[in-house]
Scaffold this motif. Structure first.
Motif, mmCIF file in Angstrom:
data_model
loop_
_atom_site.group_PDB
_atom_site.id
_atom_site.type_symbol
_atom_site.label_atom_id
_atom_site.label_comp_id
_atom_site.label_asym_id
_atom_site.label_seq_id
_atom_site.Cartn_x
_atom_site.Cartn_y
_atom_site.Cartn_z
ATOM 1 N N ALA A 30 -80.736 -14.149 -90.577
ATOM 2 C CA ALA A 30 -80.131 -15.098 -91.513
ATOM 3 C C ALA A 30 -79.439 -16.230 -90.760
ATOM 4 O O ALA A 30 -79.515 -17.402 -91.153
ATOM 5 N N ARG A 31 -78.771 -15.903 -89.668
ATOM 6 C CA ARG A 31 -78.086 -16.924 -88.875
ATOM 7 C C ARG A 31 -79.103 -17.904 -88.284
ATOM 8 O O ARG A 31 -78.872 -19.117 -88.251
ATOM 9 N N GLN A 32 -80.215 -17.380 -87.802
ATOM 10 C CA GLN A 32 -81.276 -18.241 -87.262
ATOM 11 C C GLN A 32 -81.771 -19.210 -88.335
ATOM 12 O O GLN A 32 -81.959 -20.406 -88.091
ATOM 13 N N ARG A 33 -81.966 -18.683 -89.525
ATOM 14 C CA ARG A 33 -82.462 -19.498 -90.634
ATOM 15 C C ARG A 33 -81.427 -20.540 -91.038
ATOM 16 O O ARG A 33 -81.770 -21.706 -91.321
ATOM 17 N N GLU A 34 -80.150 -20.165 -91.083
ATOM 18 C CA GLU A 34 -79.080 -21.096 -91.466
ATOM 19 C C GLU A 34 -78.978 -22.264 -90.487
ATOM 20 O O GLU A 34 -78.568 -23.370 -90.860
ATOM 21 N N ASN A 39 -87.763 -17.985 -86.865
ATOM 22 C CA ASN A 39 -87.652 -16.874 -85.917
ATOM 23 C C ASN A 39 -88.952 -16.766 -85.128
ATOM 24 O O ASN A 39 -89.942 -17.448 -85.402
ATOM 25 N N ALA A 40 -88.960 -15.895 -84.129
ATOM 26 C CA ALA A 40 -90.080 -15.823 -83.195
ATOM 27 C C ALA A 40 -91.398 -15.526 -83.905
ATOM 28 O O ALA A 40 -92.432 -16.129 -83.596
ATOM 29 N N ARG A 41 -91.371 -14.606 -84.837
ATOM 30 C CA ARG A 41 -92.619 -14.237 -85.521
ATOM 31 C C ARG A 41 -93.100 -15.360 -86.440
ATOM 32 O O ARG A 41 -94.301 -15.599 -86.572
ATOM 33 N N GLU A 42 -92.173 -16.052 -87.057
ATOM 34 C CA GLU A 42 -92.556 -17.195 -87.886
ATOM 35 C C GLU A 42 -93.177 -18.300 -87.028
ATOM 36 O O GLU A 42 -94.128 -18.964 -87.446
ATOM 37 N N ARG A 43 -92.645 -18.483 -85.834
ATOM 38 C CA ARG A 43 -93.182 -19.501 -84.936
ATOM 39 C C ARG A 43 -94.609 -19.162 -84.509
ATOM 40 O O ARG A 43 -95.490 -20.030 -84.478
ATOM 41 N N LEU A 44 -94.832 -17.924 -84.163
ATOM 42 C CA LEU A 44 -96.177 -17.507 -83.764
ATOM 43 C C LEU A 44 -97.174 -17.720 -84.891
ATOM 44 O O LEU A 44 -98.297 -18.186 -84.679
#
Length: 518
Positions: A30-34, A39-44
């Motif tokens: 959640a902090r990454q999204r805020e 996140n890493a998997r979304e980037r891949l």
């Protein structure tokens, strides 16, 4: 009834995979999204072709067990990698997971990083690094938990070095990148930072503050700083743009040095001639002009991919296509110091020549080079050393080379228009102007005695200048075969497309004597 099969183990496998997919947990995600970061998997998933990513080492991490040997907790390793495709071509994609210990090395398994590099090298696959975190030796707290310290070494650095001579490597800084993370960034053929989101430094603000210098992450190593000094090639506005530029960059290169770059369909006529090119170079030698429109008018429409726009601004460099064939382009930029080569300009030339030579890209240079920068700044920046390195790279290159002299080619730097030890596709526009030094700079010194003896030195100087102006005509040079062709600027595209087609006969796959210099 006795259980048959391996249902228990399969259930545990799913439990462990679920723990790995949870990454650093809901709060960290959640902090990454805020903070506006994927996140890493979304980037891949965003980088690769839809559904093509296949993870390697998904079960690797750090587990805790109870007295009966049952797993009670699992922290996945914070370095993810696997195989994927980009535009249908296999690649190795990697991503740091900042949600697990901030990407620090004490939450990593170094063999995963080394294996990603090995997979790319051994199978001849482009390598993409998505970097966020330190990725070095962990934090000071790591020393207490380990109970000992160690002499530094970098696992896998030998593979990173070797890959510069083997496969295309792209590095994206997608958050704060420090220490080994910064090292992994620059050990690439193409690197970029996301503006306002990513920063890069040898050591972050807390460590720098302990040394007595207080600054924010942006002040210390923001994207604008490193795009301006050449530590990275470019900066972009968003992660989406970073992924787009990565895919675009790779489209010009072979998967490895064992292949040649692929031709793309071309719907732009080879004979397209831009009428305005006739007046693109002003008659007044003191007037500046933009070179990027000239580049775009010559290469296939929509194919110009500039690299390093914000540093070494005396030249413009990038990749493009001519009749569908990928080429590397170096173009003098008169709008920056008249096109003079500074130390940074020379480093930029060297880097582009090495990239082209490593991956078998014919090189096209548009020349308007009045020489090296002179004066105190030039000496303080060791311009002659960096300039000589650029000239060495030019002469070490083995790919076909075409040169178009738009206007000036003077002095040592001007001699870098093409390697002189092999056949040169060298042509000039009628505006060509060259020599060991500009006439205006040496005329009075060369004719001092004659001018001092004249009754009217000013008139004598004008007479001498008129005589020399006739001698400096590019047609006089062509008479002596000092330039192979003088062409109508409107035919430049057609000439270079012919070069690009014939150059394919001279390209040879394989490893060069050395890779790109980081």
């Amino acid at each position: 009834m006795t259980e048959s099969g391996w249902q228990t183990e399969l259930a545990e496998l799913e439990q462990r995979l679920a723990a790995a997919r949870a990454m650093g947990g809901p709060d960290k995600l959640a902090r990454q999204r805020e903070q506006g970061r994927l996140n890493a998997r979304e980037r891949l998933a965003a980088l690769a072709d839809a559904g093509s990513f296949r993870e390697i080492g998904a079960l690797a991490g750090f587990a805790s067990y109870d007295g009966d040997g049952a797993m009670t907790a699992f922290q996945p390793a914070n370095f993810l990698f696997g195989r994927a495709t980009i535009a249908g071509r296999p690649v190795v994609a990697t991503a740091d997971d900042f949600t697990v210990r901030g990407g620090a090395a004490d939450a990593s398994l170094h063999r995963k990083l080394s294996d990603a590099e090995r997979l790319a090298s051994e199978y001849g696959l482009p390598l993409i690094r998505m970097i966020e975190g330190t990725g070095g030796g962990g934090s000071v707290r790591t020393l207490e938990s380990a109970g000992y310290t160690y002499i530094p070494e970098i696992p896998g650095w030998e593979h990173m070095t070797a890959n510069l001579a083997r496969v295309p490597v792209v590095a994206m800084g997608l958050g704060a990148v420090a220490g080994l993370g910064a090292g992994r960034m620059v050990m690439a053929h193409y690197s970029l930072l996301v503006d306002g989101m990513a920063q890069m430094f040898v050591a972050g603000p807390p460590v720098v503050a302990a040394a007595g210098e207080k600054c924010t992450k942006e002040e210390l190593g923001g994207a604008a700083i490193h795009a301006g000094n050449g530590a990275v090639d470019d900066r972009v506005a968003s992660e989406a743009e970073a992924f787009l530029r990565t895919r675009w960059f790779l489209s010009y290169l072979p998967s490895s040095v064992d292949e040649l770059p692929a031709r793309a369909p071309c719907h732009d006529p080879v004979t397209r001639a831009e009428e305005w090119l006739v007046g693109a170079v002003p008659r007044d030698p003191r007037r500046l002009y933009p070179v990027r429109p000239i580049v775009e008018a010559i290469v296939d429409r929509g194919s110009w991919f500039e690299i390093g726009r914000e540093w070494g601004s005396g030249v413009v460099t990038g990749l493009a296509r001519l009749d569908g064939w990928p080429v590397a382009v170096i173009a003098s930029n008169p709008e920056c110091l008249g096109g003079l080569w500074t130390a940074a300009t020379a480093r930029k030339v060297e880097r582009m020549v090495d990239l082209a030579d490593t991956f078998h890209l014919p090189l096209v240079q548009l020349v308007d080079n009045p020489g090296f920068l002179i004066g105190r700044r030039a000496e303080e920046e060791a311009t002659i050393r960096w300039g000589s390195r650029a000239l060495a790279a030019i002469y070490q290159s083995s790919v076909p080379w075409a040169c178009v002299v738009l206007r000036k080619a003077y002095g040592m730097a001007g001699s870098g228009h093409a390697p002189a030890d092999r056949f040169r596709w060298r042509m000039a526009w009628p505006s060509g102007d060259w020599g060991s030094l500009p006439i205006a700079g040496g005329l009075e010194a060369a004719y001092r005695a004659e001018l001092e003896a004249a009754d009217d030195p000013a008139a004598k100087l004008a007479e001498i200048r008129e005589r020399l102006e006739r001698v400096r005509s590019p047609f006089r040079t062509a008479e002596k075969y000092g330039v192979e062709a003088i062409i109508d600027p409107r035919t430049t595209r057609a000439e270079l497309c012919q070069f690009a087609n014939l150059a394919q006969r001279a390209l040879k796959p394989g490893t060069k004597g050395r890779g790109l210099r980081p």
